[in-house]
Design a protein around this motif. Structure first.
Motif, PDB file in Angstrom:
ATOM      1  N   GLN A 242      -8.835  21.354   7.552  1.00  0.00           N
ATOM      2  CA  GLN A 242      -8.927  19.955   7.978  1.00  0.00           C
ATOM      3  C   GLN A 242      -8.409  19.800   9.402  1.00  0.00           C
ATOM      4  O   GLN A 242      -9.005  19.091  10.216  1.00  0.00           O
ATOM      5  CB  GLN A 242      -8.153  19.034   7.047  1.00  0.00           C
ATOM      6  CG  GLN A 242      -8.181  17.580   7.514  1.00  0.00           C
ATOM      7  CD  GLN A 242      -7.236  16.680   6.748  1.00  0.00           C
ATOM      8  OE1 GLN A 242      -6.758  17.017   5.678  1.00  0.00           O
ATOM      9  NE2 GLN A 242      -6.959  15.522   7.314  1.00  0.00           N
ATOM     10  N   LYS A 243      -7.294  20.443   9.710  1.00  0.00           N
ATOM     11  CA  LYS A 243      -6.717  20.332  11.056  1.00  0.00           C
ATOM     12  C   LYS A 243      -7.670  20.922  12.094  1.00  0.00           C
ATOM     13  O   LYS A 243      -7.862  20.349  13.169  1.00  0.00           O
ATOM     14  CB  LYS A 243      -5.363  21.031  11.115  1.00  0.00           C
ATOM     15  CG  LYS A 243      -4.582  20.753  12.366  1.00  0.00           C
ATOM     16  CD  LYS A 243      -4.466  19.288  12.735  1.00  0.00           C
ATOM     17  CE  LYS A 243      -3.559  18.489  11.862  1.00  0.00           C
ATOM     18  NZ  LYS A 243      -3.416  17.090  12.286  1.00  0.00           N
ATOM     19  N   LEU A 244      -8.329  22.025  11.765  1.00  0.00           N
ATOM     20  CA  LEU A 244      -9.310  22.622  12.670  1.00  0.00           C
ATOM     21  C   LEU A 244     -10.488  21.669  12.894  1.00  0.00           C
ATOM     22  O   LEU A 244     -10.914  21.447  14.034  1.00  0.00           O
ATOM     23  CB  LEU A 244      -9.802  23.958  12.105  1.00  0.00           C
ATOM     24  CG  LEU A 244     -10.872  24.665  12.928  1.00  0.00           C
ATOM     25  CD1 LEU A 244     -10.312  25.068  14.281  1.00  0.00           C
ATOM     26  CD2 LEU A 244     -11.392  25.873  12.173  1.00  0.00           C
ATOM     27  N   ILE A 245     -10.987  21.085  11.818  1.00  0.00           N
ATOM     28  CA  ILE A 245     -12.087  20.115  11.923  1.00  0.00           C
ATOM     29  C   ILE A 245     -11.634  18.902  12.726  1.00  0.00           C
ATOM     30  O   ILE A 245     -12.366  18.390  13.576  1.00  0.00           O
ATOM     31  CB  ILE A 245     -12.577  19.701  10.507  1.00  0.00           C
ATOM     32  CG1 ILE A 245     -13.307  20.862   9.828  1.00  0.00           C
ATOM     33  CG2 ILE A 245     -13.453  18.462  10.565  1.00  0.00           C
ATOM     34  CD1 ILE A 245     -14.624  21.242  10.451  1.00  0.00           C
ATOM     35  N   GLU A 246     -10.429  18.437  12.476  1.00  0.00           N
ATOM     36  CA  GLU A 246      -9.884  17.277  13.183  1.00  0.00           C
ATOM     37  C   GLU A 246      -9.793  17.540  14.686  1.00  0.00           C
ATOM     38  O   GLU A 246     -10.180  16.695  15.502  1.00  0.00           O
ATOM     39  CB  GLU A 246      -8.503  16.969  12.613  1.00  0.00           C
ATOM     40  CG  GLU A 246      -7.956  15.630  12.931  1.00  0.00           C
ATOM     41  CD  GLU A 246      -6.639  15.388  12.200  1.00  0.00           C
ATOM     42  OE1 GLU A 246      -5.647  15.084  12.881  1.00  0.00           O
ATOM     43  OE2 GLU A 246      -6.608  15.506  10.958  1.00  0.00           O
ATOM     44  N   ILE A 247      -9.314  18.708  15.061  1.00  0.00           N
ATOM     45  CA  ILE A 247      -9.200  19.068  16.476  1.00  0.00           C
ATOM     46  C   ILE A 247     -10.588  19.220  17.100  1.00  0.00           C
ATOM     47  O   ILE A 247     -10.833  18.770  18.215  1.00  0.00           O
ATOM     48  CB  ILE A 247      -8.378  20.368  16.638  1.00  0.00           C
ATOM     49  CG1 ILE A 247      -6.914  20.104  16.275  1.00  0.00           C
ATOM     50  CG2 ILE A 247      -8.504  20.933  18.044  1.00  0.00           C
ATOM     51  CD1 ILE A 247      -6.089  21.357  16.089  1.00  0.00           C
ATOM     52  N   THR A 248     -11.501  19.816  16.369  1.00  0.00           N
ATOM     53  CA  THR A 248     -12.854  20.075  16.876  1.00  0.00           C
ATOM     54  C   THR A 248     -13.693  18.808  16.977  1.00  0.00           C
ATOM     55  O   THR A 248     -14.448  18.629  17.925  1.00  0.00           O
ATOM     56  CB  THR A 248     -13.583  21.089  15.959  1.00  0.00           C
ATOM     57  OG1 THR A 248     -12.772  22.247  15.817  1.00  0.00           O
ATOM     58  CG2 THR A 248     -14.935  21.471  16.510  1.00  0.00           C
ATOM     59  N   THR A 249     -13.584  17.917  15.990  1.00  0.00           N
ATOM     60  CA  THR A 249     -14.483  16.767  15.909  1.00  0.00           C
ATOM     61  C   THR A 249     -13.829  15.430  16.245  1.00  0.00           C
ATOM     62  O   THR A 249     -14.539  14.460  16.487  1.00  0.00           O
ATOM     63  CB  THR A 249     -15.061  16.634  14.485  1.00  0.00           C
ATOM     64  OG1 THR A 249     -14.006  16.297  13.576  1.00  0.00           O
ATOM     65  CG2 THR A 249     -15.764  17.896  14.045  1.00  0.00           C
ATOM     66  N   GLY A 250     -12.511  15.350  16.202  1.00  0.00           N
ATOM     67  CA  GLY A 250     -11.850  14.068  16.386  1.00  0.00           C
ATOM     68  C   GLY A 250     -11.998  13.157  15.185  1.00  0.00           C
ATOM     69  O   GLY A 250     -11.868  11.946  15.294  1.00  0.00           O
TER      70      GLY A 250
END
Length: 184
Positions: free
Chosen positions: A64-72
């Motif tokens: 989730q943190k990776l997706i959050e950083i990548t996609t906002g």
């Protein structure tokens, strides 16, 4: 309750409806990535095997943190979201972990669905089915937004509203009884 693969399939069909092709949806659409990650993580969250659940949730938090950083786009696994969620554009989307979002909703860029209020009024929104939320709108507090509503761009929704209305402004007010048909 739909199975995780049925939910992912319904989300995919929603993206396909807006003109995407398989490769562009799966590999180039950040909203789909965030929704896909949420569906898998939420499935792990509902598992009844404690040790397996916690290990998978730990991995899900990192993902989730990776997706959050990548996609906002931040969609916690504990949020409750119905089928056919569509996130139209990249970034700036924050959904509170206790939020409830109905079926077949569209969320635009810059939307916040979060906690607000004091004492007994403190809480998170419950958003109905077929709700369209425009760019940079904020829906906050222990409120409910009825089915088939339109929340206009840049609106601040801090009060509950009935089904089938269009909301505009800061704070949001009903401007007409046009539903989300045509937006969704």
């Amino acid at each position: 309750m739909m199975h995780v693969f049925a939910l992912i399939a319904s989300d995919y069909r929603k993206y396909k409806k807006y003109g995407g092709h398989f490769l562009s949806i799966v590999f180039l659409t950040q909203g789909f990535w965030a929704v896909f990650q949420y569906r898998i993580a939420h499935f792990f969250y509902t598992l009844k095997i404690p040790i397996v659940r916690y290990l998978l949730l730990l991995l899900s938090l990192l993902w989730q943190k990776l997706i959050e950083i990548t996609t906002g786009i931040s969609i916690p696994y504990s949020a409750s979201i119905g089928h056919s969620l569509y996130i139209g554009h990249f970034g700036g989307i924050i959904i509170n972990a206790k939020s409830v979002i109905g079926n077949n909703c569209n969320i635009s860029q810059g939307v916040t669905i979060g906690v607000s209020g004091r004492e007994t009024s403190r809480g998170v929104p419950v958003i109905g089915d077929n709700v369209y939320i425009g760019a940079n709108a904020v829906v906050a507090g222990k409120i409910s937004v009825g089915n088939d509503c339109v929340i206009a761009a840049n609106s601040l929704v801090v009060n509950s509203f009935e089904a089938g209305v269009t909301l505009v402004g800061v704070p949001a007010k009903i401007v007409n009884h046009n539903t989300s048909k045509g937006y969704i």
